[in-house]
Scaffold this motif. Sequence first.
Motif, PDB file in Angstrom:
ATOM      1  N   THR A 102      92.833 -23.017 -40.779  1.00 57.64           N
ATOM      2  CA  THR A 102      91.851 -22.108 -40.190  1.00 57.64           C
ATOM      3  C   THR A 102      92.286 -20.651 -40.297  1.00 57.64           C
ATOM      4  N   PHE A 103      91.349 -19.808 -40.666  1.00 57.56           N
ATOM      5  CA  PHE A 103      91.594 -18.360 -40.739  1.00 57.56           C
ATOM      6  C   PHE A 103      90.518 -17.668 -39.910  1.00 57.56           C
ATOM      7  N   LYS A 104      90.927 -16.949 -38.877  1.00 55.00           N
ATOM      8  CA  LYS A 104      89.941 -16.257 -38.041  1.00 55.00           C
ATOM      9  C   LYS A 104      90.302 -14.786 -37.901  1.00 55.00           C
ATOM     10  N   GLU A 105      89.306 -13.942 -38.095  1.00 54.18           N
ATOM     11  CA  GLU A 105      89.523 -12.501 -37.888  1.00 54.18           C
ATOM     12  C   GLU A 105      88.514 -12.001 -36.862  1.00 54.18           C
ATOM     13  N   PRO A 106      88.957 -11.147 -35.936  1.00 49.38           N
ATOM     14  CA  PRO A 106      88.043 -10.694 -34.883  1.00 49.38           C
ATOM     15  C   PRO A 106      87.204  -9.479 -35.290  1.00 49.38           C
ATOM     16  N   PHE A 107      87.313  -9.036 -36.545  1.00 53.63           N
ATOM     17  CA  PHE A 107      86.514  -7.876 -36.962  1.00 53.63           C
ATOM     18  C   PHE A 107      85.660  -8.209 -38.188  1.00 53.63           C
ATOM     19  N   GLY A 108      84.601  -7.430 -38.352  1.00 56.94           N
ATOM     20  CA  GLY A 108      83.682  -7.670 -39.471  1.00 56.94           C
ATOM     21  C   GLY A 108      84.127  -6.936 -40.717  1.00 56.94           C
ATOM     22  N   THR A 109      83.189  -6.691 -41.617  1.00 57.36           N
ATOM     23  CA  THR A 109      83.583  -6.064 -42.888  1.00 57.36           C
ATOM     24  C   THR A 109      83.703  -4.543 -42.768  1.00 57.36           C
ATOM     25  N   GLU A 110      83.174  -4.009 -41.665  1.00 50.43           N
ATOM     26  CA  GLU A 110      83.256  -2.570 -41.365  1.00 50.43           C
ATOM     27  C   GLU A 110      83.683  -1.646 -42.511  1.00 50.43           C
ATOM     28  N   ASP A 153      80.654  -8.101 -50.174  1.00 50.58           N
ATOM     29  CA  ASP A 153      79.394  -8.747 -50.513  1.00 50.58           C
ATOM     30  C   ASP A 153      79.398  -9.368 -51.903  1.00 50.58           C
ATOM     31  N   GLU A 154      80.187  -8.791 -52.783  1.00 53.48           N
ATOM     32  CA  GLU A 154      80.279  -9.347 -54.133  1.00 53.48           C
ATOM     33  C   GLU A 154      81.087 -10.631 -54.156  1.00 53.48           C
ATOM     34  N   PHE A 155      81.925 -10.822 -53.131  1.00 51.47           N
ATOM     35  CA  PHE A 155      82.865 -11.942 -53.169  1.00 51.47           C
ATOM     36  C   PHE A 155      82.544 -13.035 -52.149  1.00 51.47           C
ATOM     37  N   GLY A 156      82.354 -12.642 -50.893  1.00 51.94           N
ATOM     38  CA  GLY A 156      82.066 -13.656 -49.871  1.00 51.94           C
ATOM     39  C   GLY A 156      83.330 -14.342 -49.389  1.00 51.94           C
ATOM     40  N   MET A 157      83.199 -15.115 -48.328  1.00 50.69           N
ATOM     41  CA  MET A 157      84.367 -15.638 -47.620  1.00 50.69           C
ATOM     42  C   MET A 157      85.187 -16.627 -48.440  1.00 50.69           C
ATOM     43  N   ILE A 158      84.527 -17.438 -49.267  1.00 50.01           N
ATOM     44  CA  ILE A 158      85.308 -18.429 -50.029  1.00 50.01           C
ATOM     45  C   ILE A 158      86.234 -17.726 -51.011  1.00 50.01           C
ATOM     46  N   ARG A 159      85.691 -16.744 -51.736  1.00 47.88           N
ATOM     47  CA  ARG A 159      86.533 -16.031 -52.710  1.00 47.88           C
ATOM     48  C   ARG A 159      87.556 -15.151 -52.020  1.00 47.88           C
ATOM     49  N   ASP A 160      87.198 -14.622 -50.861  1.00 43.76           N
ATOM     50  CA  ASP A 160      88.088 -13.667 -50.196  1.00 43.76           C
ATOM     51  C   ASP A 160      89.369 -14.332 -49.685  1.00 43.76           C
ATOM     52  N   VAL A 161      89.250 -15.458 -49.030  1.00 39.12           N
ATOM     53  CA  VAL A 161      90.480 -16.081 -48.506  1.00 39.12           C
ATOM     54  C   VAL A 161      90.645 -17.583 -48.761  1.00 39.12           C
ATOM     55  N   ILE A 162      89.548 -18.330 -48.951  1.00 40.39           N
ATOM     56  CA  ILE A 162      89.709 -19.791 -49.028  1.00 40.39           C
ATOM     57  C   ILE A 162      90.246 -20.246 -50.386  1.00 40.39           C
ATOM     58  N   GLN A 163      89.628 -19.758 -51.451  1.00 44.46           N
ATOM     59  CA  GLN A 163      90.021 -20.202 -52.803  1.00 44.46           C
ATOM     60  C   GLN A 163      91.473 -19.810 -53.120  1.00 44.46           C
ATOM     61  N   ASN A 164      91.988 -18.819 -52.423  1.00 47.10           N
ATOM     62  CA  ASN A 164      93.360 -18.374 -52.711  1.00 47.10           C
ATOM     63  C   ASN A 164      94.306 -18.681 -51.545  1.00 47.10           C
ATOM     64  N   HIS A 165      94.198 -17.888 -50.461  1.00 48.95           N
ATOM     65  CA  HIS A 165      95.194 -18.016 -49.386  1.00 48.95           C
ATOM     66  C   HIS A 165      95.233 -19.420 -48.783  1.00 48.95           C
ATOM     67  N   LEU A 166      94.066 -19.938 -48.381  1.00 50.42           N
ATOM     68  CA  LEU A 166      94.082 -21.228 -47.684  1.00 50.42           C
ATOM     69  C   LEU A 166      94.383 -22.381 -48.637  1.00 50.42           C
ATOM     70  N   VAL A 173      91.837 -38.644 -46.665  1.00 46.71           N
ATOM     71  CA  VAL A 173      92.110 -37.679 -45.583  1.00 46.71           C
ATOM     72  C   VAL A 173      91.326 -36.390 -45.854  1.00 46.71           C
ATOM     73  N   PRO A 174      90.464 -35.971 -44.928  1.00 49.66           N
ATOM     74  CA  PRO A 174      89.735 -34.717 -45.152  1.00 49.66           C
ATOM     75  C   PRO A 174      90.596 -33.492 -44.822  1.00 49.66           C
ATOM     76  N   PHE A 175      90.548 -32.522 -45.690  1.00 49.60           N
ATOM     77  CA  PHE A 175      91.230 -31.241 -45.448  1.00 49.60           C
ATOM     78  C   PHE A 175      90.152 -30.174 -45.282  1.00 49.60           C
ATOM     79  N   ILE A 176      89.997 -29.707 -44.052  1.00 52.32           N
ATOM     80  CA  ILE A 176      88.927 -28.747 -43.766  1.00 52.32           C
ATOM     81  C   ILE A 176      89.514 -27.333 -43.819  1.00 52.32           C
ATOM     82  N   LEU A 177      89.030 -26.544 -44.766  1.00 51.14           N
ATOM     83  CA  LEU A 177      89.503 -25.153 -44.892  1.00 51.14           C
ATOM     84  C   LEU A 177      88.397 -24.273 -44.336  1.00 51.14           C
ATOM     85  N   LYS A 178      88.672 -23.551 -43.265  1.00 46.04           N
ATOM     86  CA  LYS A 178      87.596 -22.747 -42.687  1.00 46.04           C
ATOM     87  C   LYS A 178      88.059 -21.326 -42.393  1.00 46.04           C
TER      88      LYS A 178
END
Length: 484
Positions: free
Chosen positions: A216-224, A231-244, A327-332
């Motif tokens: 799980t990756f949670k941030e308390p701030f928006g894109t500000e 907007d060109e990338f979105g959440m999956i490209r920003d952190v899931i496909q790489n970091h998580l 086994v499910p691996f949930i990346l969120k």
Amino acid sequence: ELKDNTIIIVFGASGDLAKKKTLPALFGLFRQGFLPRDTHIVGYARTKMDQAEFEKRATSNIKGADDPETANQIEAFKQRLSYVSGGYEDGESFDKLNAHLQEIESHYQSKECNRIFYLALPPTVFIPVSQHIKEHCYVSKGGVNRIIIEKPFGKDLESARHLLSSVKQYWTEDETFRIDHYLGKEMVKNLLVLRFANVALGACWDKNYISNVQITFKEPFGTEGRGGYFDEFGMIRDVIQNHLLQVLTILTMERPVSFAAEDIRDEKVKVLRSIPPVEKEDCLLGQYVSANGKPGYLDDNTVPPNSVCPTYAATTLWIHNPRWEGVPFILKAGKALNEAKVEVRIQFKDVTQGIFKDIARNELVIRIQPSEAVYLKMNAKTPGLYTRAIPTEMDLTYKRRFTEAKIPEAYESLILDTLRGDHSNFVRHDELDYAWKIFTPILHWIDGKNGQRPKPSPYPYGSRGPKELDGFIKKYGYKRADDA
Ligand code: BG6
């Protein structure tokens, strides 16, 4: 390991990444004595700046500058800095940079000099810059040349392959260091030790004992203000496909033959190859809306009106190998949530029914940030003259256990690895290829490549995420302690 005569050239030196991460990390290494003797740091960017301005900018993000000792070290660090301004697409600018580098090197005793090129740049100029460096600034005699690049490495499989093969025309795999800064984080590096230095954990690390895993990756701030990029990338490209995904591979790979970079990366690649592309049914998307006086994603004026870009995503991955089948691996991951937290939560299976009923499951939680910790949720007898089990924790919180220790910054650790020539914590080309294979079809669906773009579910700024989240996780067998 590089001992001396080294210049580190930071491209994009006037930008955010350099100011917030790269230059403070270089200072951190400098003050701890980890930079090779006489290292010089040359900033390079389009912005015109004089020496004083660059020194100010380069040191503005260093914490604790009012402490006299730190202030002295900052002054000493400034002596190592210089700045050159120039373009990214024309050879003459790179000749000018090279002349500056040669001038510095003319003061070095030995003729063997090393150059480390750090590209803190937008992806649009990766290719011309890597070409120009090779053609105009590469040391051909003696020392080593290394290039550090950072994500985004393309937007899908095809564009990533194009980027990689273009850079490869000029730089060998050995000279290239692809950063995923999560690989430099202390708790991510700790995964190898937790898994392979503890027989008790190793023994139950498979489908027989583990029910489901959440990363799980949670941030308390928006894109500000960063909405245009996001907007060109979105959440999956920003952190899931790489970091998580990186965290997932280290968590699930087989034991490498040794700590050597290729041994580790060979095992990571094997796991990635066992993961099929994410299915639509295994994906939940969200986008934050204004709440509690905070703006919604669409209120950010750098975001296109009516954008359906996900600022929240949960994707479930499956690994088809004997250890992990089923086994499910949930990346969120999400922006503008209720807290800042990155963690791995491994939920074990139920104890067989019999003497205990309705008892909470064991969970092993590895908190990557903030407040690094490893804790095991386990049941124990409540003290007293009767036998009742209650959920409790075995808790290894780093701040309490290692009171004197300073946890290194991810970028310090990775820049040091580059100086040492150690690739273990960098992304190999084939790793990237397989990572994109897992996510490209779902990303194309989200991008509306073959039809309408799916609409993300709205969630209020500062909440836990879309309302469908709990149901989504439950679907994969996750049981909360109170629904045991
Ligand atoms: C970056 C993402 O790669 O990682 C950002 O582009 C994100 O959107 C950041 O905020 C998170 O890094 P960290 O180290 O703060 O967890």
